[in-house]
Design a protein around this motif. Structure first.
Motif, PDB file in Angstrom:
ATOM      1  N   ILE A 131      15.718  -7.036   2.928  1.00 12.03           N
ATOM      2  CA  ILE A 131      15.250  -6.897   1.555  1.00 12.03           C
ATOM      3  C   ILE A 131      15.697  -8.172   0.839  1.00 12.03           C
ATOM      4  N   ILE A 132      14.733  -8.928   0.312  1.00 12.82           N
ATOM      5  CA  ILE A 132      15.039 -10.239  -0.255  1.00 12.82           C
ATOM      6  C   ILE A 132      14.403 -10.409  -1.631  1.00 12.82           C
ATOM      7  N   LYS A 133      14.844 -11.454  -2.334  1.00  7.97           N
ATOM      8  CA  LYS A 133      14.197 -11.848  -3.580  1.00  7.97           C
ATOM      9  C   LYS A 133      12.856 -12.491  -3.227  1.00  7.97           C
ATOM     10  N   PRO A 134      11.800 -12.172  -3.963  1.00 10.83           N
ATOM     11  CA  PRO A 134      10.460 -12.657  -3.606  1.00 10.83           C
ATOM     12  C   PRO A 134      10.336 -14.171  -3.481  1.00 10.83           C
ATOM     13  N   GLU A 193       5.731  -5.573  -0.323  1.00 12.36           N
ATOM     14  CA  GLU A 193       6.295  -5.602  -1.666  1.00 12.36           C
ATOM     15  C   GLU A 193       6.951  -4.253  -1.926  1.00 12.36           C
ATOM     16  N   VAL A 194       8.218  -4.278  -2.331  1.00 10.35           N
ATOM     17  CA  VAL A 194       8.961  -3.052  -2.594  1.00 10.35           C
ATOM     18  C   VAL A 194       9.676  -3.177  -3.930  1.00 10.35           C
ATOM     19  N   LYS A 195      10.172  -2.068  -4.425  1.00 11.38           N
ATOM     20  CA  LYS A 195      10.970  -2.052  -5.655  1.00 11.38           C
ATOM     21  C   LYS A 195      12.204  -1.218  -5.394  1.00 11.38           C
ATOM     22  N   GLY A 196      13.293  -1.599  -6.004  1.00 13.13           N
ATOM     23  CA  GLY A 196      14.510  -0.821  -5.830  1.00 13.13           C
ATOM     24  C   GLY A 196      15.630  -1.384  -6.670  1.00 13.13           C
ATOM     25  N   PHE A 197      16.809  -0.819  -6.481  1.00 15.76           N
ATOM     26  CA  PHE A 197      17.983  -1.345  -7.162  1.00 15.76           C
ATOM     27  C   PHE A 197      19.211  -1.043  -6.336  1.00 15.76           C
ATOM     28  N   GLY A 198      20.207  -1.844  -6.540  1.00 12.81           N
ATOM     29  CA  GLY A 198      21.495  -1.662  -5.884  1.00 12.81           C
ATOM     30  C   GLY A 198      22.561  -1.625  -6.947  1.00 12.81           C
ATOM     31  N   ARG A 199      23.557  -2.437  -6.773  1.00 12.22           N
ATOM     32  CA  ARG A 199      24.657  -2.473  -7.736  1.00 12.22           C
ATOM     33  C   ARG A 199      24.231  -2.951  -9.112  1.00 12.22           C
ATOM     34  N   GLN A 200      23.166  -3.768  -9.175  1.00 16.94           N
ATOM     35  CA  GLN A 200      22.759  -4.302 -10.470  1.00 16.94           C
ATOM     36  C   GLN A 200      22.119  -3.243 -11.363  1.00 16.94           C
ATOM     37  N   GLY A 231      22.033  -9.191  -6.214  1.00 14.22           N
ATOM     38  CA  GLY A 231      20.649  -8.863  -5.902  1.00 14.22           C
ATOM     39  C   GLY A 231      20.037  -9.722  -4.817  1.00 14.22           C
ATOM     40  N   ASP A 232      20.861 -10.453  -4.066  1.00 13.17           N
ATOM     41  CA  ASP A 232      20.330 -11.280  -2.976  1.00 13.17           C
ATOM     42  C   ASP A 232      19.684 -10.437  -1.888  1.00 13.17           C
ATOM     43  N   GLY A 233      20.076  -9.186  -1.745  1.00  4.76           N
ATOM     44  CA  GLY A 233      19.428  -8.302  -0.791  1.00  4.76           C
ATOM     45  C   GLY A 233      20.342  -7.797   0.305  1.00  4.76           C
ATOM     46  N   LYS A 234      19.723  -7.210   1.311  1.00  4.70           N
ATOM     47  CA  LYS A 234      20.444  -6.621   2.439  1.00  4.70           C
ATOM     48  C   LYS A 234      19.655  -6.877   3.712  1.00  4.70           C
ATOM     49  N   ILE A 235      20.358  -6.846   4.842  1.00  8.54           N
ATOM     50  CA  ILE A 235      19.728  -6.926   6.159  1.00  8.54           C
ATOM     51  C   ILE A 235      20.148  -5.690   6.934  1.00  8.54           C
ATOM     52  N   PHE A 236      19.171  -4.975   7.482  1.00  7.27           N
ATOM     53  CA  PHE A 236      19.427  -3.795   8.300  1.00  7.27           C
ATOM     54  C   PHE A 236      18.974  -4.106   9.725  1.00  7.27           C
TER      55      PHE A 236
END
Length: 112
Positions: A7-10, A32-39, A87-92
């Motif tokens: 999940i990355i910044k566009p 294209e996805v939408k979501g939120f984490g800690r921010q 918001g840099d994202g995550k890798i699974f």
């Protein structure tokens, strides 16, 4: 075999895509996805009215690779996606039991 979901910044897509191509990655799926984490989203103003944007637009990259290639791809994605900001994202990373190419019937690593 491994499946990598990132999940990355566009605006980071082109840089990551080029680096993965240089590594030898031959295919990927981008959604294209939408979501939120800690921010927890952010505030925006439109015509003087404040709006709470709970879901931040992101991109999800999906790649299936051999196990040895996966580690290199993870390192490349991590390096190219990093801005140092929230918001840099995550890798699974997931193990893949089998892959079957529908057109030819090939399976396993031959289908990657």
């Amino acid at each position: 075999m491994k499946k990598i979901e990132a999940i990355i910044k566009p605006f980071k897509l082109d840089e990551i895509k080029k680096a993965l191509n240089d590594l030898g990655v031959q295919g990927m799926t981008v959604t294209e996805v939408k979501g939120f984490g800690r921010q927890k989203g952010h505030l925006e103003f439109y015509r003087g009215v404040e709006y709470d944007i709970n879901f931040v637009p992101k991109l999800k990259i999906e790649i299936v690779l051999t196990a040895d290639m996966a580690e290199k791809a993870i390192a490349v994605i991590q390096e190219k996606a990093r801005t140092g900001e929230i918001g840099d994202g995550k890798i699974f990373v997931y193990p893949i039991e089998n892959i079957i190419r529908i057109r030819t019937g090939e399976n396993g690593e031959a289908a990657v």
